[in-house]
Design a protein around this motif. Structure first.
Motif, PDB file in Angstrom:
ATOM      1  N   VAL A 232      -2.499 110.381 102.691  1.00 48.24           N
ATOM      2  CA  VAL A 232      -3.151 110.803 101.451  1.00 48.24           C
ATOM      3  C   VAL A 232      -2.179 110.653 100.281  1.00 48.24           C
ATOM      4  O   VAL A 232      -0.991 110.972 100.401  1.00 48.24           O
ATOM      5  CB  VAL A 232      -3.624 112.263 101.559  1.00 48.24           C
ATOM      6  CG1 VAL A 232      -4.102 112.786 100.203  1.00 48.24           C
ATOM      7  CG2 VAL A 232      -4.740 112.381 102.593  1.00 48.24           C
ATOM      8  N   THR A 233      -2.681 110.151  99.168  1.00 50.80           N
ATOM      9  CA  THR A 233      -1.899 110.058  97.932  1.00 50.80           C
ATOM     10  C   THR A 233      -2.493 111.005  96.900  1.00 50.80           C
ATOM     11  O   THR A 233      -3.705 111.016  96.685  1.00 50.80           O
ATOM     12  CB  THR A 233      -1.909 108.623  97.385  1.00 50.80           C
ATOM     13  OG1 THR A 233      -1.231 107.766  98.304  1.00 50.80           O
ATOM     14  CG2 THR A 233      -1.216 108.545  96.033  1.00 50.80           C
ATOM     15  N   VAL A 234      -1.624 111.816  96.288  1.00 50.00           N
ATOM     16  CA  VAL A 234      -2.042 112.702  95.199  1.00 50.00           C
ATOM     17  C   VAL A 234      -1.883 111.928  93.895  1.00 50.00           C
ATOM     18  O   VAL A 234      -0.786 111.476  93.553  1.00 50.00           O
ATOM     19  CB  VAL A 234      -1.200 113.982  95.167  1.00 50.00           C
ATOM     20  CG1 VAL A 234      -1.597 114.852  93.977  1.00 50.00           C
ATOM     21  CG2 VAL A 234      -1.372 114.761  96.465  1.00 50.00           C
ATOM     22  N   LEU A 235      -2.982 111.762  93.190  1.00 43.18           N
ATOM     23  CA  LEU A 235      -3.002 111.000  91.946  1.00 43.18           C
ATOM     24  C   LEU A 235      -3.374 111.952  90.817  1.00 43.18           C
ATOM     25  O   LEU A 235      -4.410 112.627  90.884  1.00 43.18           O
ATOM     26  CB  LEU A 235      -4.016 109.866  92.057  1.00 43.18           C
ATOM     27  CG  LEU A 235      -4.166 108.890  90.892  1.00 43.18           C
ATOM     28  CD1 LEU A 235      -2.842 108.221  90.564  1.00 43.18           C
ATOM     29  CD2 LEU A 235      -5.209 107.836  91.238  1.00 43.18           C
ATOM     30  N   ALA A 236      -2.537 112.021  89.791  1.00 46.00           N
ATOM     31  CA  ALA A 236      -2.759 112.965  88.698  1.00 46.00           C
ATOM     32  C   ALA A 236      -2.638 112.265  87.358  1.00 46.00           C
ATOM     33  O   ALA A 236      -1.839 111.329  87.198  1.00 46.00           O
ATOM     34  CB  ALA A 236      -1.753 114.113  88.769  1.00 46.00           C
ATOM     35  N   VAL A 237      -3.427 112.731  86.399  1.00 44.00           N
ATOM     36  CA  VAL A 237      -3.333 112.248  85.018  1.00 44.00           C
ATOM     37  C   VAL A 237      -3.091 113.456  84.124  1.00 44.00           C
ATOM     38  O   VAL A 237      -3.650 114.530  84.337  1.00 44.00           O
ATOM     39  CB  VAL A 237      -4.616 111.502  84.591  1.00 44.00           C
ATOM     40  CG1 VAL A 237      -4.868 110.320  85.522  1.00 44.00           C
ATOM     41  CG2 VAL A 237      -5.832 112.416  84.567  1.00 44.00           C
TER      42      VAL A 237
END
Length: 430
Positions: A232-237
């Motif tokens: 799983v990759t945590v992607l944040a903006v």
């Protein structure tokens, strides 16, 4: 789990425990383990009854400064077995990518781990519950403090069996940025506005070059992608708040459009989103004095940093360690507790306030200042400066060392050399 109605410790006259900790998350559980190993009798209170409870809104990353604490806790093998990802970092800037690499033939870059809190929190809480000297009291929510002669000597808690009073020499607030312990104790809270808002989501099948986490400095917008356990990759903006009204009109569309527009963007459209898009539109930085009479605060309860730096988990573990080292003898009645708390407060301020001051300034969502332009541009052009930046981002060195005269002089020399090397090529092109 021990009996929530455990009998008072007969060796602690007038006290049910030596220490009561409110909050069995990362910092609270670590403090309970480290104190108990030093002979302290600990009540670890957790308002949630579910043993699998965890913090949802998080970067899910432990910076390298946390590794010594994880090692002392004995958690490193368990984290590796759980699939935690050894973390490094790459940062995009207008001058190109900053790509720290180990010195050839030397040791590798320091690291800790990316691991989702859904795995990490139950793991460390279970480790605390199994530590002799720790009573994990689930379903216990602090509702008041017991005070005598101007100091805190215990807590009142709502429990599954009704209200309960628990007395201790020391009460530790490990209950987050909205700490009930801090509020009940009247600890002053300084809020620093954050000029960015943030949303994140978890994706599976989102490859990153080299499997290494990436952060984008877009001045003032930010984004990051951190590989985690179980693929799983945590992607944040983290955009400027000026973009919030448009973002709110279509959260999913705005989130995906923001990611697609990133330089060398991760292929979000071919990935599977395995979580909701969650976030916060107002996340101020919080600074509190880490102690009061009979009170200590750790983790976000004492200092809540800007989430874009991903330092909260590491600082929670470090502050737990500093507290245990400072107060353990006094917590068992073998020393001056106030003097021990003062020592903890000095360490906390010395190690973290400089970092926080820089973060508070950057949280205004402004472009890089001249000093930042100097260092970031040099780090994109020079391997030694990139490693220097990595040590600071990992919180292994402080602001004074990061911005010391020798580092600034090297950054200036790198940039001057780059401009000189570029000038002939520019003239030839004209």
């Amino acid at each position: 789990m021990t009996n929530p109605e455990s009998l008072p410790n007969p060796e602690s006259a007038g006290h049910d425990y030596d220490v009561v900790i409110s909050g069995a998350g990362l910092g609270g559980s670590a403090a309970a383990i480290l104190l108990a190993r030093r002979g302290v009798r600990v009540a670890l209170l957790e308002r949630r009854s579910d043993p699998g409870a965890y913090k949802v809104l998080c970067t899910h990353s432990l910076t390298a400064n946390a590794y010594p604490v994880l090692d002392e806790l004995g958690l490193v093998p368990a984290l590796e077995e759980a699939g935690a990802v050894r973390n490094e970092a790459r940062w995009y800037t207008r001058w190109g990518w900053i790509e720290p690499r180990a010195v050839p033939g030397g040791p590798g870059l320091p690291y800790a781990y990316n691991i989702r809190r859904s795995v990490l929190d139950p793991l460390i809480r279970a480790r605390a519950a199994g530590t002799p000297g720790v009573d994990l009291l689930a379903g216990h929510r602090v509702t008041g403090l017991v005070r005598e002669a101007g100091r805190t000597v215990g807590v009142r808690a709502s429990t599954p069996k009704g209200e309960r009073e628990i007395r201790a020499r020391l009460v530790v607030g490990a209950d987050g940025k909205d700490s009930a312990v801090a509020a009940l104790a009247g600890v002053p809270t300084r809020l620093h506005e954050n000029g960015r808002f943030g949303y994140l989501a978890h994706f599976r099948g989102l490859p990153l070059p080299g499997g290494i986490g990436r952060t984008w400095f877009l001045e003032p917008d930010m984004a990051y992608a951190f590989p985690n356990d179980d693929g799983v990759t945590v992607l944040a903006v983290l955009p400027d708040k000026k973009r919030l009204p448009a973002f709110r009109e279509d959260l999913e569309g705005s989130f995906l459009s923001f990611v697609r527009a990133l330089p060398e963007a991760p292929p979000v459209d071919s990935a599977e989103r395995v979580s909701k898009i969650i976030g916060t539109v107002d996340y101020p930085l919080v600074t509190r004095d880490p102690t009061a009479p009979g009170i200590a605060l750790i983790g976000d309860a004492a200092l809540t940093g800007d989430p874009l730096w991903g330092v909260g988990c590491g600082w929670a573990l470090q502050s737990a360690q500093w507290l245990a080292e400072a107060v353990a003898p006094a917590a068992t009645g073998r020393g001056d507790l106030d003097r021990s708390l003062a020592a903890y407060a000095r360490t906390h301020r010395r190690r973290l306030r400089g970092h926080q001051n820089l973060a508070v300034d950057f949280a205004r969502a402004r472009p890089f200042n001249p000093g930042e332009r100097l260092v970031f541009s040099a780090a994109a052009r020079d391997a030694a400066m990139a490693r220097h930046m990595y040590l600071f981002a990992s919180r292994l060195i402080g602001p004074l060392r990061f911005l010391n005269p020798a580092a600034l002089a090297r950054a200036a020399a790198v940039n001057i050399g780059y401009r000189r090397a570029s000038a002939p090529a520019t003239r030839a092109g004209t």
